[in-house]
Motif scaffolding. Structure first.
Motif, PDB file in Angstrom:
ATOM      1  N   ASP A 340       6.331 -11.212   4.315  1.00  0.00           N
ATOM      2  CA  ASP A 340       5.131 -11.856   4.034  1.00  0.00           C
ATOM      3  C   ASP A 340       3.724 -10.891   4.125  1.00  0.00           C
ATOM      4  N   ALA A 341       3.656 -10.467   5.305  1.00  0.00           N
ATOM      5  CA  ALA A 341       2.594  -9.760   5.736  1.00  0.00           C
ATOM      6  C   ALA A 341       2.502  -8.551   4.688  1.00  0.00           C
ATOM      7  N   LEU A 342       3.771  -8.020   4.150  1.00  0.00           N
ATOM      8  CA  LEU A 342       3.604  -6.938   3.166  1.00  0.00           C
ATOM      9  C   LEU A 342       3.085  -7.280   1.969  1.00  0.00           C
ATOM     10  N   VAL A 343       3.106  -8.157   1.327  1.00  0.00           N
ATOM     11  CA  VAL A 343       3.072  -8.730  -0.126  1.00  0.00           C
ATOM     12  C   VAL A 343       1.642  -8.164  -0.668  1.00  0.00           C
ATOM     13  N   VAL A 344       0.550  -8.455  -0.133  1.00  0.00           N
ATOM     14  CA  VAL A 344      -0.810  -7.906  -0.826  1.00  0.00           C
ATOM     15  C   VAL A 344      -0.870  -6.370  -0.468  1.00  0.00           C
ATOM     16  N   PRO A 345      -0.604  -6.032   0.734  1.00  0.00           N
ATOM     17  CA  PRO A 345      -0.884  -4.325   0.974  1.00  0.00           C
ATOM     18  C   PRO A 345      -0.031  -3.520   0.119  1.00  0.00           C
ATOM     19  N   TRP A 346       1.342  -4.196  -0.247  1.00  0.00           N
ATOM     20  CA  TRP A 346       2.260  -3.412  -0.980  1.00  0.00           C
ATOM     21  C   TRP A 346       1.379  -2.965  -2.391  1.00  0.00           C
ATOM     22  N   TRP A 347       0.513  -3.927  -3.028  1.00  0.00           N
ATOM     23  CA  TRP A 347       0.133  -3.788  -4.156  1.00  0.00           C
ATOM     24  C   TRP A 347      -0.919  -2.452  -3.964  1.00  0.00           C
ATOM     25  N   LEU A 348      -1.675  -2.614  -2.823  1.00  0.00           N
ATOM     26  CA  LEU A 348      -2.603  -1.582  -2.619  1.00  0.00           C
ATOM     27  C   LEU A 348      -2.050  -0.320  -2.382  1.00  0.00           C
ATOM     28  N   THR A 391     -12.369  -2.127   7.109  1.00  0.00           N
ATOM     29  CA  THR A 391     -11.582  -2.399   8.251  1.00  0.00           C
ATOM     30  C   THR A 391     -12.198  -3.341   9.129  1.00  0.00           C
ATOM     31  N   GLY A 392     -13.407  -2.924   9.564  1.00  0.00           N
ATOM     32  CA  GLY A 392     -14.312  -3.700  10.318  1.00  0.00           C
ATOM     33  C   GLY A 392     -14.216  -5.279   9.744  1.00  0.00           C
ATOM     34  N   ALA A 393     -14.726  -5.339   8.319  1.00  0.00           N
ATOM     35  CA  ALA A 393     -14.926  -6.682   7.958  1.00  0.00           C
ATOM     36  C   ALA A 393     -13.282  -7.434   7.908  1.00  0.00           C
ATOM     37  N   ALA A 394     -12.445  -6.806   7.827  1.00  0.00           N
ATOM     38  CA  ALA A 394     -11.013  -7.395   7.931  1.00  0.00           C
ATOM     39  C   ALA A 394     -10.819  -7.809   9.256  1.00  0.00           C
ATOM     40  N   LEU A 395     -11.346  -7.377  10.160  1.00  0.00           N
ATOM     41  CA  LEU A 395     -11.392  -7.881  11.808  1.00  0.00           C
ATOM     42  C   LEU A 395     -12.224  -8.927  11.894  1.00  0.00           C
ATOM     43  N   TYR A 396     -13.524  -8.855  11.319  1.00  0.00           N
ATOM     44  CA  TYR A 396     -14.505  -9.835  11.614  1.00  0.00           C
ATOM     45  C   TYR A 396     -13.993 -11.211  10.722  1.00  0.00           C
ATOM     46  N   PHE A 397     -13.856 -10.995   9.718  1.00  0.00           N
ATOM     47  CA  PHE A 397     -13.500 -12.092   8.516  1.00  0.00           C
ATOM     48  C   PHE A 397     -12.179 -12.443   8.510  1.00  0.00           C
ATOM     49  N   GLY A 398     -11.061 -11.865   9.416  1.00  0.00           N
ATOM     50  CA  GLY A 398      -9.699 -12.252   9.528  1.00  0.00           C
ATOM     51  C   GLY A 398      -9.052 -12.028   8.304  1.00  0.00           C
ATOM     52  N   TRP A 399      -9.165 -10.745   7.345  1.00  0.00           N
ATOM     53  CA  TRP A 399      -8.378 -10.589   6.305  1.00  0.00           C
ATOM     54  C   TRP A 399      -6.998 -10.133   6.513  1.00  0.00           C
ATOM     55  N   GLY A 400      -6.800  -9.708   7.933  1.00  0.00           N
ATOM     56  CA  GLY A 400      -5.473  -9.180   8.027  1.00  0.00           C
ATOM     57  C   GLY A 400      -5.162  -7.879   7.570  1.00  0.00           C
ATOM     58  N   LEU A 401      -3.967  -7.557   7.337  1.00  0.00           N
ATOM     59  CA  LEU A 401      -3.214  -6.267   7.010  1.00  0.00           C
ATOM     60  C   LEU A 401      -4.099  -5.809   5.404  1.00  0.00           C
ATOM     61  N   ALA A 402      -4.087  -6.878   4.631  1.00  0.00           N
ATOM     62  CA  ALA A 402      -4.646  -6.628   3.440  1.00  0.00           C
ATOM     63  C   ALA A 402      -6.024  -5.889   3.521  1.00  0.00           C
ATOM     64  N   GLY A 403      -6.956  -6.452   4.276  1.00  0.00           N
ATOM     65  CA  GLY A 403      -8.145  -5.866   4.539  1.00  0.00           C
ATOM     66  C   GLY A 403      -8.040  -4.266   4.836  1.00  0.00           C
ATOM     67  N   ILE A 404      -7.283  -4.163   6.101  1.00  0.00           N
ATOM     68  CA  ILE A 404      -7.019  -2.750   6.336  1.00  0.00           C
ATOM     69  C   ILE A 404      -6.443  -1.805   5.297  1.00  0.00           C
TER      70      ILE A 404
END
Length: 436
Positions: A340-348, A391-404
């Motif tokens: 499930d964690a791979l779904v969005v990052p896979w498109w990236l 990546t900093g925004a992903a940490l701050y806003f909780g975007w998860g692996l997709a943000g990274i």
């Protein structure tokens, strides 16, 4: 006297790229075998190996300028019909490899204990890592000699011989690995690595001795130029390391599943960069040769055609990852949380593969022109302006692996815009002349 115009057919590109891919993939494959063999000894030994190979990899991968920088300088000479001078550039790169390698080996030997303790945080694992590192340290100058050998042989458009020489050392090392580990434990792993590197480095030196016809002493003016180019490439490489370390640190904050998914993504991206980098090596070699003949127009044509081939190949790869995403992911995990964690990052990742076809090819063109300072600044800027903010925004806003991985994609896209603009300007075509 200048050589014939550069052949940039698909056959020529692949003839240079495929053996280069074999050389690039050899060490990662060996490390997988090493990990599997040592893993049977126990967790402490595996942790010690991880610490030791991390140090060894960090020390050596920062000095890839011995390959790429040597190719950039020597390929111009080869293109100008000065093959002897191109080989002589390899002699000077080998001097750099020996001098720098011995200095680094001494530092690793001296500071092995505090470094190992910092990495393992366990006294027993640290002691085992120290023993491994102090044997493997002798392989550092050998590894750098191999890098220099790859550099000048690529410059004279021979990528098959480096693959043969690499296998001549890798295969005996791989065969000896389980025997030496079984006899001496973890230290046997370092001894097998030293054996393989020693054979390959010796063969590269024998080839250099056969090809070189001039003086063998160090030429400090050439070495200074090589180190100036190396400085830019080292800073560029450090930018990549910063982004990878930051990504891992942030991914760990989102839980075990995210970190595991990130590891899968990272290893796949590392593999894909090896594939695309082999095409970049072909572009680098052919571009340098064209500029060595004094033909910027031919160099531009080489860059355009090599980029076209690279883009076509990257789109095929992207298509494979699009269509076979599920089966590829399940090779690495069956955990639904990780999947499930791979779904969005896979498109990236798919978008990064497509953009990478242009980025890696033009990286190769600019490296072939000796335009390392521009690539350094571009890479550092892409990390600072693209990767780190997202990546900093992903940490701050909780975007998860997709943000990274959105940060990784932003970095690639910024590099894409930079290399396309630089290539179109043609300013890269005269940079290497100033360094020569």
């Amino acid at each position: 006297m200048a050589g014939a115009p550069t052949d940039v057919s698909a056959r020529r590109i692949l003839a240079l790229a495929l053996p280069a891919l074999g050389v690039l993939a050899a060490n990662p494959l060996y490390l997988l075998l090493d990990t599997a063999v040592v893993g049977r000894l126990g967790t402490a030994e595996l942790a010690a190996l991880a610490a030791g190979t991390a140090v060894q990899s960090t020390v050596t991968t920062q000095l890839t300028f011995l390959s790429y920088g040597t190719t950039a300088r020597a390929s111009r000479l080869f293109g100008a019909g000065k093959r002897d001078a191109a080989v002589a550039e390899g002699v000077q790169a080998t001097w750099v490899a020996v001098l720098v390698g011995c200095a680094l080996a001494a530092l690793v030997w001296a500071f092995a204990h505090p470094v190992a303790l910092f990495l393992t945080n366990d006294a027993g694992a640290a002691e085992a890592a120290v023993r491994w590192m102090r044997v493997a340290a002798f392989a550092i100058p050998l590894t750098l000699v191999i890098m220099a050998g790859n550099g000048w042989l690529r410059a004279v458009q021979n990528t098959r011989l480096p693959l043969v020489l690499t296998l001549c050392g890798l295969v005996p090392g791989a065969v000896a690995l389980p025997l030496l580990v079984g006899r001496f434990g973890l230290v046997g792993s370092a001894a097998a690595n030293l054996l393989g590197m020693g054979i390959t480095a010796s063969l590269f030196l024998l080839v250099l001795a056969r090809e070189h016809t001039g003086a063998w002493g160090p030429r400090w003016e050439v070495i200074r130029s090589q180190l100036a180019l190396g400085r830019d490439l080292i800073l560029r490489s450090l930018s990549f390391q910063v982004s990878f370390l930051a990504a891992a640190a942030v991914a760990g904050r989102f839980g075990v599943a995210s970190l595991a998914a990130h590891q899968i993504m990272l290893q796949l991206w590392n593999f894909l960069t090896l594939v695309l980098d082999s095409l970049a090596i072909a572009a680098q070699t052919l571009t340098g040769a064209a500029l060595g003949r004094g033909s910027a127009a031919e160099a531009r044509r080489v860059g355009t055609q090599a980029t076209g081939f690279s883009v076509a190949f990257s789109l095929v790869l992207a298509g494979v990852f699009l269509v076979l995403g599920g089966p590829i992911q399940r090779i690495f995990t069956a955990d639904t949380a990780v999947l499930d964690a791979l779904v969005v990052p896979w498109w990236l990742l798919i978008a990064m593969i497509g953009a990478g076809g242009v980025v890696f090819a033009l990286d190769g063109v600019l490296l072939g022109a000796g335009d390392a300072a521009f690539l350094r600044n571009l890479t550092m800027g892409a990390v600072l302006l693209g990767f780190l903010p997202l990546t900093g925004a992903a940490l701050y806003f909780g975007w998860g692996l997709a943000g990274i991985w959105a940060g990784h994609l932003a970095s690639v896209l910024l590099r894409l815009g930079g290399v396309v603009k630089r290539f179109g300007s043609m300013r890269w075509a005269t940079v290497g002349e100033k360094r020569a």
